[in-house]
Write a protein that holds these residues in place. Structure first.
Motif, short mmCIF file in Angstrom:
data_model
loop_
_atom_site.label_atom_id
_atom_site.label_comp_id
_atom_site.label_asym_id
_atom_site.label_seq_id
_atom_site.Cartn_x
_atom_site.Cartn_y
_atom_site.Cartn_z
N GLU A 62 -13.66 -0.29 -1.60
CA GLU A 62 -14.54 -1.21 -0.89
C GLU A 62 -14.32 -2.64 -1.40
O GLU A 62 -13.93 -2.85 -2.54
N LYS A 82 0.83 -1.21 0.00
CA LYS A 82 0.00 0.00 0.00
C LYS A 82 0.87 1.26 0.00
O LYS A 82 0.61 2.21 -0.75
N GLU A 97 -7.38 0.81 -1.40
CA GLU A 97 -8.21 1.83 -0.74
C GLU A 97 -9.57 1.96 -1.41
O GLU A 97 -10.03 3.05 -1.76
N ASN A 106 1.11 4.05 -3.09
CA ASN A 106 0.89 5.49 -2.90
C ASN A 106 2.09 6.30 -3.37
O ASN A 106 1.94 7.31 -4.07
N GLN A 127 -7.93 -3.13 1.05
CA GLN A 127 -7.08 -2.26 1.87
C GLN A 127 -5.95 -1.65 1.05
O GLN A 127 -5.69 -0.45 1.13
#
Length: 197
Positions: free
Chosen positions: A172, A84, A170, A88, A167
């Motif tokens: 659902e 993650k 980011e 990003n 997750q």
């Protein structure tokens, strides 16, 4: 999210190394880098073929982690945390350095098809990566939209659950299921060998 007893042994080791690294253990940090560098590098190739940029992003991530080790939270899901964070950082750099932006797809319904009904298709993808049609499959995956490619990579190449993928991306959990459904539908239609009825 899975409870601690269902975390793979490798991830438990990563969590131990993470705790030690946060307590200034350089050897634990080196082990962590060595254990996850290739996974992170391979993940980043889904977004860019610029190997130098990928190396820079992964190195920057680990440098930032070392510099901020006292402020970083403890987690039993180190691999998800790292993926993650890399995602990003990579997107920020791609936007800034190349003007590239990842298109966001809208969530859509599965037309009544549940995620459980995708199990046969998921098994097929896992099997196909191990047999002679691997090249065709990779070419078909490369034709998918970027978000669907990412979900396929995380699901079938990294073995993450839909919760974990949600997750990392980011989004659902339902959005992950939607991406998987669309990807499987397109793969089914585009592969030269008809596996699905």
């Amino acid at each position: 999210m899975a409870n601690r007893s269902s975390i793979p042994a490798d991830e438990q080791l990563m969590a131990q190394l993470w705790t030690r690294f946060r307590a200034d253990d350089e050897k634990a940090f080196d082990q962590l880098v060595e254990a996850r560098y290739r996974v992170l590098f391979n993940y980043a190739t889904r977004f860019t073929k610029d190997r130098d940029l990928i190396k820079d992003c992964v190195q920057d991530l680990f440098l930032e982690l070392w510099n901020r080790r006292k402020a970083i939270v403890d987690t039993p899901y180190v691999t998800i945390y790292l993926i993650k964070a890399l995602r990003n950082n990579l997107f920020r750099k791609l936007r800034r350095e190349r003007g590239w932006a990842l298109a966001l797809e809208e969530s859509a319904s599965l037309d009544g098809q549940s995620v459980d009904e995708l199990t046969a298709e998921a098994s097929w993808v896992a099997e196909e990566t191990q047999i002679s049609t691997e090249q065709n499959l990779r070419q078909a995956v490369a034709q998918l939209p970027k978000r669907q490619q990412e979900v396929v990579f995380l699901k079938f190449y990294e073995g993450l659950s839909n919760d974990d993928i949600a997750q990392v991306m980011e989004v659902e959990k339902q959005t992950v299921a939607n991406f998987l459904y669309r990807a499987m539908t397109q793969l089914r239609d585009s592969l030269p060998i008809r596996i699905f009825s």
